[in-house]
Design a protein around this motif. Structure first.
Motif, mmCIF file in Angstrom:
data_model
loop_
_atom_site.group_PDB
_atom_site.id
_atom_site.type_symbol
_atom_site.label_atom_id
_atom_site.label_comp_id
_atom_site.label_asym_id
_atom_site.label_seq_id
_atom_site.Cartn_x
_atom_site.Cartn_y
_atom_site.Cartn_z
ATOM 1 N N VAL A 59 1.100 -0.776 -0.059
ATOM 2 C CA VAL A 59 0.315 0.342 0.343
ATOM 3 C C VAL A 59 0.732 1.122 0.107
ATOM 4 O O VAL A 59 1.891 0.737 0.534
ATOM 5 N N ARG A 113 -2.525 3.176 -3.900
ATOM 6 C CA ARG A 113 -2.693 1.633 -3.196
ATOM 7 C C ARG A 113 -2.947 2.404 -1.858
ATOM 8 O O ARG A 113 -2.269 2.728 -0.958
ATOM 9 N N TRP A 114 -4.377 2.145 -0.974
ATOM 10 C CA TRP A 114 -4.210 2.725 0.440
ATOM 11 C C TRP A 114 -5.316 1.019 0.779
ATOM 12 O O TRP A 114 -5.669 0.266 0.599
ATOM 13 N N LEU A 115 -5.001 1.149 2.380
ATOM 14 C CA LEU A 115 -5.295 0.703 3.198
ATOM 15 C C LEU A 115 -6.069 1.722 4.422
ATOM 16 O O LEU A 115 -5.280 2.358 5.152
#
Length: 601
Positions: A59, A113-115
């Protein structure tokens, strides 16, 4: 900020479940909901997953949100917008909208891209309009005690349970070894079992053992001591490990408050209090919805702001009682599985302990008696369902363990006798003897040797001694009981006459049919005098006298007596009564024994 990694973190099955769900570059599942009761380690599992995602370069952005309230989520999103988008911190509402828009899908070269981890969501409605968008470049991970359908609809539900026995034992071994302590695996496994394999409890028990220099066996003894409360057996709040803020005893308080607010409001707490007295491994639905349980719920229903009800509280229905169970289930305080009605409600043993410990002694005893009343009410007179009978016995045993003294005030509760009768009724005569031996001793201790309940327990014990194959011992025990009943109750008391009946029976079974017949003849005279000739117990005495006359070698006299008895059964009970049919059967039998095989037919 991610929470610190717990000491002796266990790589559990739930860790693998999380990793498998995002296999294939994170496109398999974009939202996962870790759901489970307080203390099972959901936050640590989420933090471990987040650390791996960041360190493995999966991420570009990681946002950890302590999501206990809607306001906390808004603040976290706004701060992320300030950090990522240079949003204006003075306008958090606009910043949140900007952040959620930035999370939306973008062309591949620009797609971040992430969380987003939403930890400890207390109410699904707090996330209304705040759910991160679902797409292949983003992941959302939620931890919560809630099991509402509204949460499950947003992603894959990953149930988080307790440590396995092996994981729990390994945790204690590692935690103690870090401080140079060694204990046998068997002792630690037993301690882990006493703590219900709950990660939070294990993590707090370990430093307590170290700080107090107790061994596991001594700690288990203290844990079993009802006089000690759970908070006294764990570290003080300032000495909790891993930056924990709550002790085990306080871990479920907020959840219970929230469950009490769910419709039917105010019933979750009294329902959990009742369940806290019973078997953690399964409570029949009938016990928690019977009239006695409903009366308890009505009497102790919480009112808004804790106000006392202005008038008599309204009645509670069985439907509302089930609704209270569902509210507790939604907050992971119980497991409610109506498809298994004999074990419909399961409660972790430490939740039960945390609920029971603060109760005042009078309230504790009242609750125990109510639970016993509910068990008795749910117990069918004729046990046709073996599984239900087993569950009721297990619940009575659990209640006896946590509140035995209360079950002898003001007298021995009917549930105690019912358990022994049930054991004998399913063929466990030896277990019935053991049960009634304990009941006799305990009733003697609490009530005294001459209390009617003590004498009744002795009668049951004597009966099951005979049933287990010791008729002479049964006769001897009934002879001793008879003396005490004559002295305490008088010669004409119904229970005295019953003791004479039983003594005569077991004399016959022990090999003295003539003595049995003589005793029944004397008993019959007194039953006629005290009860009258047509009383059911008088007719029973005539039946028994006729039987033992036959066994003593006078089959013709037995047949003659049964013929006379049959006439009176027909007159008093009618032709289809079970006792009438039995008398006809016995008459036919003794006619045959007397040499009249044609009459036997």
């Amino acid at each position: 900020m991610l929470p610190v990694r717990a000491g002796c973190f266990q790589d559990r099955a739930a860790v693998s479940a999380l990793r498998e769900a995002v296999a294939g570059g994170g496109t398999a599942v974009v939202c996962q909901v870790l759901a489970g009761m307080g203390g099972v380690g959901k936050t640590q599992l989420a933090a471990d997953h987040a650390r791996h995602a960041w360190s493995d370069n999966e991420v570009d952005l990681l946002v950890w949100v302590t999501a206990a309230t809607r306001h906390a989520v808004i603040d976290a999103y706004a701060q992320a917008a300030v950090d990522v988008l240079a949003a204006d911190p003075a306008d958090p509402e606009r910043a949140v909208k900007a952040f959620l828009a930035w999370l939306e899908p973008k062309p591949a070269p620009q797609a971040p891209r992430w969380l987003i981890v939403l930890d400890d969501v207390a109410d699904p409605h707090d996330l209304e309009g705040l759910w991160p968008p679902a797409h292949s470049h983003g992941r959302t991970l939620v931890t919560t005690r809630r099991r509402d359908a509204a949460l499950a609809s947003h992603g894959r539900l990953v149930p988080v349970g307790l440590f396995t026995p092996a994981e729990a034992t390994a945790y204690l071994q590692q935690a103690l070894a870090a401080h140079g302590r060694r204990e046998s695996a068997a002792d630690l496994a037993a301690l882990a079992d006493d703590l219900g394999h709950l990660p939070l409890a294990l993590s707090q028990a370990a430093p307590y053992l170290i700080d107090t220099h107790l061994d596991a066996a001594t700690y288990r003894n203290r844990l079993a001591d009802r006089a000690r409360q759970l908070p006294d057996l764990l570290p003080e709040p300032g000495a909790l490990p891993d930056d924990q803020l709550l002790t085990v005893a306080a871990a479920w308080s907020l959840s219970l408050d929230r469950a009490d607010q769910i419709r039917p409001a105010g019933l979750a707490r009294p329902m959990l209090q009742l369940a806290a007295m019973l078997d953690p491994n399964g409570i029949p639905e009938e016990v928690l919805t019977c009239d006695q349980a409903l009366a308890h719920l009505a009497a102790h229903r919480a009112t808004p702001n804790g106000d006392s009800p202005a008038q008599e509280p309204p009645a509670v229905t069985a439907e509302e009682a089930v609704g209270a169970q569902r509210a507790l289930h939604r907050l992971s305080l119980i497991d409610h599985t109506p498809d298994t009605p004999h074990q419909a409600v399961r409660v972790h043993q430490l939740i039960q302990r945390a609920i029971r410990d603060p109760l005042a002694p009078d309230r504790y005893d009242q609750l125990a008696r109510t639970a016993a009343d509910a068990l008795t009410a749910a117990w069918p007179e004729t046990e046709r369902d073996i599984d239900l009978a087993g569950a009721l016995r297990a619940n009575t045993t659990a209640l006896t363990i946590c509140a035995e003294d209360a079950l002898y005030r003001p007298g021995a509760h009917r549930a105690l006798y019912r358990t022994g009768e049930s054991l004998g009724g399913v063929g466990q005569a030896a277990a019935a003897v053991e049960h009634f031996h304990h009941l006799t001793d305990t009733a003697d201790h609490h009530l005294g040797p001459d209390h009617p309940d003590t004498l009744t327990a002795r009668a049951h014990l004597a009966h099951w001694r005979g049933q287990v194959g010791d008729p002479a011992g049964a006769a001897e025990a009934f002879a001793a009981l008879l003396k005490d009943r004559v002295r305490v109750l008088g010669p004409d008391h119904p229970q005295t006459l019953t003791a004479r009946n039983n003594l005569a029976h077991w004399r016959g079974e022990a090999g003295d049919p003539a003595g049995a017949a003589e005793a029944f003849a004397a008993l019959l005279k007194d039953r006629v005098r005290v009860l009258g000739p047509d009383h059911p117990q008088t007719l029973t005495a005539r039946n028994n006298l006729a039987h033992w006359r036959g066994e003593a070698g006078d089959p013709a006299g037995a047949a003659e007596a049964f013929a006379a008895l049959l006439k009176d059964h027909l007159r008093v009970l009618g032709p289809d009564h079970p006792e009438t049919l039995t008398a006809r059967n016995d008459l036919a039998h003794w006619r045959g024994e007397a040499g009249d095989p044609a009459g036997e037919r």
